[in-house]
Design a protein around this motif. Sequence first.
Motif, mmCIF file in Angstrom:
data_model
loop_
_atom_site.group_PDB
_atom_site.id
_atom_site.type_symbol
_atom_site.label_atom_id
_atom_site.label_comp_id
_atom_site.label_asym_id
_atom_site.label_seq_id
_atom_site.Cartn_x
_atom_site.Cartn_y
_atom_site.Cartn_z
ATOM 1 N N ILE A 3 8.178 9.166 -16.036
ATOM 2 C CA ILE A 3 6.682 8.909 -16.562
ATOM 3 C C ILE A 3 5.975 8.150 -17.249
ATOM 4 O O ILE A 3 6.199 8.494 -18.641
ATOM 5 C CB ILE A 3 5.719 10.234 -16.102
ATOM 6 N N LYS A 5 3.246 6.833 -17.458
ATOM 7 C CA LYS A 5 1.270 6.237 -17.866
ATOM 8 C C LYS A 5 1.134 6.071 -19.051
ATOM 9 O O LYS A 5 1.612 6.850 -20.160
ATOM 10 C CB LYS A 5 1.183 7.789 -16.947
ATOM 11 N N VAL A 49 1.524 9.569 -9.559
ATOM 12 C CA VAL A 49 2.137 11.521 -9.557
ATOM 13 C C VAL A 49 0.198 11.311 -9.776
ATOM 14 O O VAL A 49 -0.603 12.856 -10.328
ATOM 15 C CB VAL A 49 2.497 11.972 -10.288
ATOM 16 N N MET A 131 4.687 19.678 -4.633
ATOM 17 C CA MET A 131 4.376 18.880 -6.596
ATOM 18 C C MET A 131 3.232 20.435 -7.238
ATOM 19 O O MET A 131 2.576 20.009 -6.542
ATOM 20 C CB MET A 131 3.855 17.831 -6.698
ATOM 21 N N SER A 172 8.556 17.280 -19.560
ATOM 22 C CA SER A 172 9.683 17.685 -20.359
ATOM 23 C C SER A 172 9.862 18.814 -21.524
ATOM 24 O O SER A 172 11.108 18.802 -21.782
ATOM 25 C CB SER A 172 8.831 16.662 -21.630
ATOM 26 N N ARG A 187 9.791 14.948 -13.603
ATOM 27 C CA ARG A 187 8.474 13.675 -14.019
ATOM 28 C C ARG A 187 9.292 14.518 -15.766
ATOM 29 O O ARG A 187 8.113 15.327 -16.341
ATOM 30 C CB ARG A 187 7.569 14.019 -13.175
ATOM 31 N N LEU A 188 9.305 13.084 -16.072
ATOM 32 C CA LEU A 188 9.552 13.254 -17.702
ATOM 33 C C LEU A 188 8.850 12.314 -18.104
ATOM 34 O O LEU A 188 9.183 10.954 -17.849
ATOM 35 C CB LEU A 188 11.094 13.045 -17.894
ATOM 36 N N GLY A 189 7.530 12.262 -19.368
ATOM 37 C CA GLY A 189 7.386 10.985 -19.745
ATOM 38 C C GLY A 189 7.550 11.296 -21.691
ATOM 39 O O GLY A 189 9.420 10.099 -22.086
ATOM 40 N N ARG A 196 3.238 9.733 -26.087
ATOM 41 C CA ARG A 196 1.839 8.503 -25.725
ATOM 42 C C ARG A 196 0.964 8.104 -25.522
ATOM 43 O O ARG A 196 0.463 8.793 -27.146
ATOM 44 C CB ARG A 196 1.433 9.057 -24.021
HETATM 45 C C1 LIG Z 1 1.675 13.334 -17.765
HETATM 46 C C2 LIG Z 1 2.694 13.599 -16.471
HETATM 47 C C3 LIG Z 1 4.118 14.073 -16.671
HETATM 48 C C4 LIG Z 1 4.448 13.938 -17.876
HETATM 49 O O1 LIG Z 1 4.172 14.860 -18.577
HETATM 50 P P1 LIG Z 1 5.609 15.037 -20.067
HETATM 51 O O2 LIG Z 1 4.710 16.241 -20.387
HETATM 52 O O3 LIG Z 1 4.681 13.639 -20.862
HETATM 53 O O4 LIG Z 1 6.872 14.831 -19.622
HETATM 54 C C5 LIG Z 1 4.894 15.137 -15.249
HETATM 55 N N1 LIG Z 1 4.087 14.780 -14.103
HETATM 56 C C6 LIG Z 1 1.808 14.609 -14.496
HETATM 57 C C7 LIG Z 1 1.565 14.553 -13.507
HETATM 58 C C8 LIG Z 1 2.051 14.150 -15.988
HETATM 59 O O5 LIG Z 1 0.447 13.415 -15.382
#
Ligand SMILES: *Cc1c(COP(=O)(O)O)cnc(C)c1O
Length: 200
Positions: A3, A5, A49, A131, A172, A187-189, A196
């Motif tokens: 992810i 963003k 997403v 989701m 995460s 979904r890993l940011g 971020r």
């Molecule tokens: C930001 C986001 C993530 C990732 O979140 P992290 O805690 O950074 O891994 C996953 N899914 C969605 C829908 C998000 O908005």
Amino acid sequence: MAISKLQPIEAIHQLYTETGHTVFGENYVQEVLPKIGALKGLSLEWHFVGRLQRNKVKHLIGHFALIHSVDSLELAESLNHHASAAGLTQSILLQCNLAGEKTKGGSEISALQDLALRIVGLPNLRIEGLMAMPPLSVDPETARPFFQQLRVLRDQLQGEIPSLKELSMGTSTDYRVAIEEGATMIRLGTILFGPRPAKA
Ligand SMILES: *Cc1c(COP(=O)(O)O)cnc(C)c1O
């Protein structure tokens, strides 16, 4: 998927170069289209997403392998309309609001089956799965019952809609629990990119 963003183009490029990772998810229409344009040469796969407004839908069609955040019939009809105009089929997930949180997107559970069955009638959309984003918590175990619930919903709906097989769940903090409960996409940011940058 990663992810990305609010992450700069260079950070995406770097993750790709260092790990070969090619699947990225984004939340904001304004920032994602310039990113996709700038990184075109890498043949990345993009997912959307984020929360989606109906007036932004037309900009998304043709750019995303999967849109994870469809939560109303109006949104689905708009996507279907623009996909049809572009001559393509858009793959989507239905987002569920499992805890009934007012601040979050997603269909209420009680409305989910009806929504799914109506969307199946739209010829230019394909529902690939569900989701969800459970309530934020520091303890990943808090998310487990929500992940279990999403899986049960998926199993029920798949009986009527065979294409509905994916479970996009886990971030995460709780991706390990999500995998244990049957996630097919996580979904890993933060864990991939670090913290971020703040939203402008
Ligand atoms: C930001 C986001 C993530 C990732 O979140 P992290 O805690 O950074 O891994 C996953 N899914 C969605 C829908 C998000 O908005």
